[in-house]
Design a protein around this motif. Structure first.
Motif, PDB file in Angstrom:
ATOM      1  N   ILE A   1       0.838  -1.202   0.000  1.00 44.34           N
ATOM      2  CA  ILE A   1       0.000   0.000   0.000  1.00 44.34           C
ATOM      3  C   ILE A   1       0.871   1.250   0.000  1.00 44.34           C
ATOM      4  O   ILE A   1       0.604   2.221  -0.719  1.00 44.34           O
ATOM      5  CB  ILE A   1      -0.960  -0.008   1.213  1.00 44.34           C
ATOM      6  N   ALA A   2       1.955   1.239   0.790  1.00 40.97           N
ATOM      7  CA  ALA A   2       2.858   2.402   0.854  1.00 40.97           C
ATOM      8  C   ALA A   2       3.449   2.714  -0.513  1.00 40.97           C
ATOM      9  O   ALA A   2       3.517   3.878  -0.930  1.00 40.97           O
ATOM     10  CB  ALA A   2       3.968   2.141   1.870  1.00 40.97           C
ATOM     11  N   ILE A   3       3.873   1.672  -1.236  1.00 44.36           N
ATOM     12  CA  ILE A   3       4.432   1.865  -2.574  1.00 44.36           C
ATOM     13  C   ILE A   3       3.363   2.434  -3.513  1.00 44.36           C
ATOM     14  O   ILE A   3       3.615   3.381  -4.276  1.00 44.36           O
ATOM     15  CB  ILE A   3       4.963   0.528  -3.140  1.00 44.36           C
ATOM     16  N   ALA A   4       2.157   1.865  -3.461  1.00 45.74           N
ATOM     17  CA  ALA A   4       1.083   2.301  -4.362  1.00 45.74           C
ATOM     18  C   ALA A   4       0.682   3.749  -4.097  1.00 45.74           C
ATOM     19  O   ALA A   4       0.456   4.518  -5.035  1.00 45.74           O
ATOM     20  CB  ALA A   4      -0.126   1.378  -4.210  1.00 45.74           C
ATOM     21  N   VAL A   5       0.598   4.117  -2.810  1.00 42.97           N
ATOM     22  CA  VAL A   5       0.225   5.496  -2.457  1.00 42.97           C
ATOM     23  C   VAL A   5       1.303   6.468  -2.916  1.00 42.97           C
ATOM     24  O   VAL A   5       1.009   7.548  -3.449  1.00 42.97           O
ATOM     25  CB  VAL A   5      -0.028   5.627  -0.940  1.00 42.97           C
ATOM     26  N   ARG A   6       2.558   6.088  -2.740  1.00 44.43           N
ATOM     27  CA  ARG A   6       3.655   6.954  -3.167  1.00 44.43           C
ATOM     28  C   ARG A   6       3.604   7.188  -4.678  1.00 44.43           C
ATOM     29  O   ARG A   6       3.841   8.287  -5.164  1.00 44.43           O
ATOM     30  CB  ARG A   6       5.001   6.336  -2.788  1.00 44.43           C
ATOM     31  N   GLU A   7       3.270   6.133  -5.418  1.00 47.04           N
ATOM     32  CA  GLU A   7       3.287   6.236  -6.879  1.00 47.04           C
ATOM     33  C   GLU A   7       2.041   6.906  -7.455  1.00 47.04           C
ATOM     34  O   GLU A   7       2.124   7.595  -8.470  1.00 47.04           O
ATOM     35  CB  GLU A   7       3.442   4.839  -7.494  1.00 47.04           C
ATOM     36  N   GLY A   8       0.885   6.691  -6.790  1.00 50.22           N
ATOM     37  CA  GLY A   8      -0.356   7.159  -7.421  1.00 50.22           C
ATOM     38  C   GLY A   8      -1.326   7.899  -6.536  1.00 50.22           C
ATOM     39  O   GLY A   8      -2.453   8.198  -6.965  1.00 50.22           O
ATOM     40  N   GLY A   9      -0.927   8.171  -5.279  1.00 50.69           N
ATOM     41  CA  GLY A   9      -1.827   8.906  -4.394  1.00 50.69           C
ATOM     42  C   GLY A   9      -2.697   7.997  -3.557  1.00 50.69           C
ATOM     43  O   GLY A   9      -2.766   6.783  -3.773  1.00 50.69           O
ATOM     44  N   ALA A  10      -3.380   8.610  -2.577  1.00 48.40           N
ATOM     45  CA  ALA A  10      -4.114   7.851  -1.567  1.00 48.40           C
ATOM     46  C   ALA A  10      -5.572   7.584  -1.924  1.00 48.40           C
ATOM     47  O   ALA A  10      -6.291   6.957  -1.151  1.00 48.40           O
ATOM     48  CB  ALA A  10      -4.040   8.581  -0.221  1.00 48.40           C
ATOM     49  N   ASN A  11      -6.016   8.048  -3.084  1.00 49.93           N
ATOM     50  CA  ASN A  11      -7.416   7.866  -3.474  1.00 49.93           C
ATOM     51  C   ASN A  11      -7.556   6.645  -4.380  1.00 49.93           C
ATOM     52  O   ASN A  11      -7.105   6.668  -5.526  1.00 49.93           O
ATOM     53  CB  ASN A  11      -7.922   9.117  -4.203  1.00 49.93           C
ATOM     54  N   PRO A  12      -8.191   5.576  -3.891  1.00 49.20           N
ATOM     55  CA  PRO A  12      -8.330   4.365  -4.712  1.00 49.20           C
ATOM     56  C   PRO A  12      -9.087   4.613  -6.016  1.00 49.20           C
ATOM     57  O   PRO A  12      -8.867   3.909  -7.003  1.00 49.20           O
ATOM     58  CB  PRO A  12      -9.101   3.396  -3.805  1.00 49.20           C
TER      59      PRO A  12
END
Length: 248
Positions: free
Chosen positions: A32-43
């Motif tokens: 999740i940390a990697i995904a948020v860093r790359e694309g933001g916190a909004n699913p």
């Protein structure tokens, strides 16, 4: 993709039976940390994050934990910086192994992974040394209810955009192209289908049959040691191991 169905289903069942939920949640938190860093916190606007949330739910990760991980990733990325690292090598018996990691300390992770290989007679290779033996595929594993209609599941999955459906004794394994994974997963979710596992995985093109008991034991111990490491997210291999050894 010969022989991959048994391999992946065993991995999925093993994951569902794993008592160490905390370790699994920690590893998903790093994804999740990697995904948020790359694309933001909004699913809604971050497809990778949506996929990881689906994986988290398939592993019975509580929604509170998921939201806490997203908030932590949003507010504390400056404190801990994770990077994705992949290692490749061989286990005993000529078995190809790929180890995907997420780490905040590359040197520590490299040392740990090398130790896991060496301890049981494997050897770490260079980048690309075994990767060509695997294909990336989206894999969605669905529990097969008694009396469920195989043809109906095949039709639903293909209409959702899947490439194929493999049928095992107690699961359906829905296979997608990597780029179609999110769309297929979301289409199936809209029809009320839930998953035992949902992820883009590395599937061996061919498997290596291993029957010698000592070699089987070394391979299984090596794989288990890798999977127990906090930095290791996924371990893929092309061994065709006796089922009783795989399930121990």
């Amino acid at each position: 993709m010969s022989g991959h169905s048994k391999w992946h289903n065993i991995q999925a069942k093993k994951g569902k039976a794993d008592a160490q939920r905390g370790a699994i949640f920690t590893k998903i938190g790093r994804e999740i940390a990697i995904a948020v860093r790359e694309g933001g916190a909004n699913p809604e606007s971050n497809g990778k994050l949506r996929d990881i949330i689906a994986k988290a739910k398939a592993n019975n990760m509580p929604n509170d934990n998921i939201q806490r991980s997203i908030k932590k990733a949003s507010g504390e990325l400056s404190n801990v910086v994770y990077e994705e690292i992949t290692y490749e090598g061989y286990a005993p018996g000529g078995v190809a192994v790929i180890v995907d990691c997420i780490s905040d300390n590359r040197n520590r992770t490299a040392s740990d992974v090398r130790h896991c290989f060496a301890k049981y007679g494997g050897n770490l290779g260079t980048t690309g040394s075994v990767g060509f033996m695997f294909d990336e595929r989206g894999v969605l594993v669905v529990e097969r209810e008694p009396g469920s209609d195989e043809d109906e599941m095949m039709m639903i999955a293909l209409e959702a955009g899947a490439e194929d459906v493999k049928v095992d004794d107690d699961v359906f394994e829905i296979v997608t192209a990597p780029n179609d994974f999110s769309t297929v997963r979301e289409n199936l979710e809209k029809q009320g289908i839930t998953f035992l596992s949902a992820e883009v995985a590395k599937i061996p093109q061919n498997t290596v049959a291993v029957s010698d008991p000592d070699t089987v034991l070394k391979i299984q111990k090596m794989l288990d040691l890798l999977e127990e490491n906090d930095d290791v997210q996924n371990v893929y291999h092309n061994a065709d191991l006796p089922e009783e050894e795989e399930d121990e």
